[in-house]
Design an enzyme around this catalytic site. Structure first.
Site, PDB file in Angstrom:
ATOM      1  N   ASP A  54      41.743  52.520  62.739  1.00 39.91           N
ATOM      2  CA  ASP A  54      40.343  52.485  62.505  1.00 39.91           C
ATOM      3  C   ASP A  54      39.960  51.068  62.761  1.00 39.91           C
ATOM      4  OD1 ASP A  54      40.013  54.999  61.680  1.00 39.91           O
ATOM      5  OD2 ASP A  54      40.071  54.567  59.517  1.00 39.91           O
ATOM      6  N   ASP A  68      47.143  46.501  51.523  1.00 32.89           N
ATOM      7  CA  ASP A  68      46.050  46.297  50.790  1.00 32.89           C
ATOM      8  C   ASP A  68      46.414  44.996  49.985  1.00 32.89           C
ATOM      9  OD1 ASP A  68      43.983  46.246  48.728  1.00 32.89           O
ATOM     10  OD2 ASP A  68      44.278  48.157  48.155  1.00 32.89           O
ATOM     11  N   GLY A  93      29.528  44.095  53.579  1.00 35.19           N
ATOM     12  CA  GLY A  93      28.672  44.958  54.631  1.00 35.19           C
ATOM     13  C   GLY A  93      27.270  44.142  54.597  1.00 35.19           C
ATOM     14  N   ALA A 133      26.722  32.384  53.364  1.00 40.66           N
ATOM     15  CA  ALA A 133      25.651  31.580  52.894  1.00 40.66           C
ATOM     16  C   ALA A 133      24.949  32.210  51.541  1.00 40.66           C
ATOM     17  CB  ALA A 133      24.874  31.688  53.787  1.00 40.66           C
ATOM     18  N   CYS A 134      25.338  33.381  51.356  1.00 39.66           N
ATOM     19  CA  CYS A 134      25.198  34.150  50.048  1.00 39.66           C
ATOM     20  C   CYS A 134      25.355  33.380  48.859  1.00 39.66           C
ATOM     21  CB  CYS A 134      25.770  35.681  49.880  1.00 39.66           C
ATOM     22  SG  CYS A 134      25.061  36.745  51.155  1.00 39.66           S
ATOM     23  N   TYR A 163      28.200  39.677  45.341  1.00 44.41           N
ATOM     24  CA  TYR A 163      29.096  39.202  46.495  1.00 44.41           C
ATOM     25  C   TYR A 163      28.985  37.762  46.584  1.00 44.41           C
ATOM     26  CZ  TYR A 163      29.450  38.417  51.751  1.00 44.41           C
ATOM     27  OH  TYR A 163      30.261  37.841  52.916  1.00 44.41           O
ATOM     28  N   LYS A 214      18.994  51.277  66.477  1.00 44.67           N
ATOM     29  CA  LYS A 214      17.872  51.984  66.390  1.00 44.67           C
ATOM     30  C   LYS A 214      16.954  52.129  67.459  1.00 44.67           C
ATOM     31  CE  LYS A 214      17.490  51.057  61.222  1.00 44.67           C
ATOM     32  NZ  LYS A 214      16.932  50.547  60.263  1.00 44.67           N
ATOM     33  N   ARG A 302      16.396  32.417  55.134  1.00 43.76           N
ATOM     34  CA  ARG A 302      17.550  31.565  54.996  1.00 43.76           C
ATOM     35  C   ARG A 302      17.748  30.895  56.207  1.00 43.76           C
ATOM     36  NH1 ARG A 302      22.231  35.377  52.986  1.00 43.76           N
ATOM     37  NH2 ARG A 302      21.436  34.530  50.946  1.00 43.76           N
TER      38      ARG A 302
HETATM   39  P1  NAD Z   1      34.575  43.249  57.839  1.00 45.61           P
HETATM   40  O1  NAD Z   1      34.125  44.082  57.112  1.00 45.61           O
HETATM   41  O2  NAD Z   1      34.036  43.598  59.366  1.00 45.61           O
HETATM   42  O3  NAD Z   1      35.999  43.032  57.742  1.00 45.61           O
HETATM   43  C1  NAD Z   1      36.461  42.901  56.600  1.00 45.61           C
HETATM   44  C2  NAD Z   1      37.816  43.517  56.703  1.00 45.61           C
HETATM   45  O4  NAD Z   1      38.649  43.312  55.437  1.00 45.61           O
HETATM   46  C3  NAD Z   1      37.888  44.976  56.851  1.00 45.61           C
HETATM   47  O5  NAD Z   1      38.375  45.359  58.120  1.00 45.61           O
HETATM   48  C4  NAD Z   1      38.371  45.556  55.826  1.00 45.61           C
HETATM   49  O6  NAD Z   1      39.027  46.720  55.915  1.00 45.61           O
HETATM   50  C5  NAD Z   1      39.209  44.413  55.333  1.00 45.61           C
HETATM   51  N1  NAD Z   1      39.623  44.613  53.758  1.00 45.61           N
HETATM   52  C6  NAD Z   1      38.836  45.065  52.640  1.00 45.61           C
HETATM   53  N2  NAD Z   1      39.441  45.007  51.547  1.00 45.61           N
HETATM   54  C7  NAD Z   1      40.739  44.780  52.074  1.00 45.61           C
HETATM   55  C8  NAD Z   1      42.226  44.592  51.160  1.00 45.61           C
HETATM   56  N3  NAD Z   1      42.045  44.881  49.970  1.00 45.61           N
HETATM   57  N4  NAD Z   1      43.153  44.342  51.892  1.00 45.61           N
HETATM   58  C9  NAD Z   1      43.089  44.108  53.276  1.00 45.61           C
HETATM   59  N5  NAD Z   1      42.007  44.115  53.898  1.00 45.61           N
HETATM   60  C10 NAD Z   1      40.830  44.665  53.505  1.00 45.61           C
HETATM   61  O7  NAD Z   1      33.554  42.142  57.828  1.00 45.61           O
HETATM   62  P2  NAD Z   1      33.610  40.625  58.684  1.00 45.61           P
HETATM   63  O8  NAD Z   1      32.107  40.763  59.118  1.00 45.61           O
HETATM   64  O9  NAD Z   1      34.234  40.647  59.697  1.00 45.61           O
HETATM   65  O10 NAD Z   1      33.620  39.551  57.577  1.00 45.61           O
HETATM   66  C11 NAD Z   1      34.749  38.867  57.753  1.00 45.61           C
HETATM   67  C12 NAD Z   1      34.566  37.743  56.528  1.00 45.61           C
HETATM   68  O11 NAD Z   1      33.544  36.930  56.739  1.00 45.61           O
HETATM   69  C13 NAD Z   1      34.601  38.440  54.980  1.00 45.61           C
HETATM   70  O12 NAD Z   1      34.954  37.684  54.035  1.00 45.61           O
HETATM   71  C14 NAD Z   1      33.011  38.221  54.762  1.00 45.61           C
HETATM   72  O13 NAD Z   1      32.444  38.141  53.656  1.00 45.61           O
HETATM   73  C15 NAD Z   1      32.677  36.933  55.623  1.00 45.61           C
HETATM   74  N6  NAD Z   1      31.261  36.823  56.058  1.00 45.61           N
HETATM   75  C16 NAD Z   1      30.966  37.582  56.942  1.00 45.61           C
HETATM   76  C17 NAD Z   1      29.539  37.367  57.388  1.00 45.61           C
HETATM   77  C18 NAD Z   1      28.970  38.063  58.617  1.00 45.61           C
HETATM   78  O14 NAD Z   1      27.919  37.942  59.029  1.00 45.61           O
HETATM   79  N7  NAD Z   1      29.705  39.192  59.124  1.00 45.61           N
HETATM   80  C19 NAD Z   1      28.704  36.472  56.782  1.00 45.61           C
HETATM   81  C20 NAD Z   1      29.241  35.796  55.835  1.00 45.61           C
HETATM   82  C21 NAD Z   1      30.488  36.031  55.422  1.00 45.61           C
END
Ligand code: NAD
Length: 347
Positions: A54, A68, A93, A133-134, A163, A214, A302
């Site tokens: 996945d 995990d 998400g 930024a949240c 979050y 979409k 934002r």
């Molecule tokens: P994503 O959801 O694509 O990737 C996060 C990954 O973490 C997932 O693959 C998930 O399976 C994994 N994960 C979750 N719980 C876990 C656990 N207990 N053990 C191991 N793995 C685990 O998200 P992303 O967009 O790649 O974001 C990465 C980081 O950046 C995150 O911390 C997110 O909060 C931060 N972030 C992202 C954005 C954005 O716009 N994408 C914005 C601000 C912050």
């Protein structure tokens, strides 16, 4: 105005560095692994809790572990022998997810608490944390015509419920591990990141990917109509994934930024309606827009104030939205067609 870049990146510093990317099965983590691999690093470990099948992106020649990381013993295993730890694992998400599943978002504090302690104990030299930024005070983000957020605007704190608060407390862990224990930590506050190999379907996707999908679907099923969450006036800035991974590397190798949160985003502010118009031009269509005012929408506006990053790094994310979206749209269209044909999506 032309800027002079001031920092070195990891490649310049030490090519045999042992790198851990946590959350590597996800969007940004998967691209960060590829970035370091392309720079010639041979000792990369990638960890995620999802089964390998996945993961969004798998890079050949990288050690992949399914663990995990909300359990301390798994964190200890993940960081064994690593010099640099990049912590991107989080249960997260787009707005639809973070407004509905606040408990899941808050529980990421387990990952962050265990990861930083394990990395410190394992003797890692650097620790990067992906904040958001949240964390910024929501009172400053009510109006779509907001003033861009500078780093000091996180306090007095009134972060996004769930979050945002989790990110803020995990930032504080990073700051205190430096203050009390001398552990070098680095904190980037990402503004929305988009690009290929990201979530584009299923409920966790963010606005750029959702709107691309979409529009692709509206063309495909002949309705030529899309439903937009909110009234279309809310504003955000969006950074392309390549800028994000470059920024992570630069931030983590800048001594002036130890334990100092910094914005990582563009300052190109657009409304949701403007975002739709850009995607329409890429797709070569004009769709009918309807608005769902009951859907999750987040703060009114934002934007990223990039004064600090420009001063410290002599650099800021600058890939134009139009260019990044064109690549993202093409990738999502391919995924859409693969899914429709019953094929596996993402590589
Ligand atoms: P994503 O959801 O694509 O990737 C996060 C990954 O973490 C997932 O693959 C998930 O399976 C994994 N994960 C979750 N719980 C876990 C656990 N207990 N053990 C191991 N793995 C685990 O998200 P992303 O967009 O790649 O974001 C990465 C980081 O950046 C995150 O911390 C997110 O909060 C931060 N972030 C992202 C954005 C954005 O716009 N994408 C914005 C601000 C912050």
């Amino acid at each position: 105005m032309p800027q002079t870049e001031k920092t070195s990146t990891l490649a310049a510093a030490a090519p045999d560095t042992r790198i851990l990317v946590a959350g590597a099965g996800g969007f940004i983590g998967g691209s960060l692994v590829r970035y370091f691999k392309d720079k010639g690093f041979a000792n990369i470990r990638a960890v995620d809790k999802k089964p390998l099948s996945d993961w969004y992106r798998k890079t050949p020649g990288v050690e992949c572990l399914c663990l995990d990381l909300s359990h301390e013993k798994n964190c200890r295993r993940a960081v064994e022998g690593m010099d640099e730890v990049y912590q991107l694992a989080a249960d997260m998400g787009g707005m639809g997810f973070i407004e509905r599943f606040r408990i899941e978002c808050l529980r990421s504090v387990l990952i962050n608490a265990h990861m930083i302690e394990s990395a410190y104990r394992a003797g890692a030299a650097r620790y990067f944390f992906s904040s958001s930024a949240c964390v910024y005070n929501t009172d400053l983000q009510k109006n779509p015509k907001i003033t861009a957020l500078k780093e000091s605007d996180a306090y007095p704190a009134m972060a996004e419920r769930g979050y945002g608060w989790e990110k803020l407390i995990s930032e504080m862990f990073c700051q205190e591990y430096w203050a009390e224990r001398g552990f070098k930590t680095f904190i980037a506050r990402f503004h929305n990141v988009y690009g290929p190999w990201g979530t584009w379907d299923g409920g966790r996707e963010k606005a750029p990917a959702a709107l691309c999908r979409k529009i692709i679907k509206a063309i495909d099923d002949g309705t030529n109509e899309i439903k937009i969450w909110g009234d279309g006036t809310r504003t955000r800035s969006y950074q392309y994934i390549d800028d994000c991974v470059t920024g992570i590397d630069k931030i983590t190798h800048c001594e002036e930024l130890i334990a100092t949160p910094i914005n990582l985003g563009t300052s190109e502010l657009v409304s949701v309606n403007e975002l739709v118009s850009i995607i329409e031009k890429i797709a070569g269509v004009a769709v009918k827009r309807t608005y769902d005012l009951t859907a999750p929408q987040g703060v009114g506006g934002r934007n990223s104030d990039n004064t600090f990053i420009k001063k410290i790094l002599g650099w800021e994310p600058d890939i134009p939205l139009r260019a990044g979206l064109a690549k993202t749209y093409a990738w999502i269209k391919e995924q859409y067609e693969r899914k429709k044909a019953g094929l596996k999506t993402v590589d």
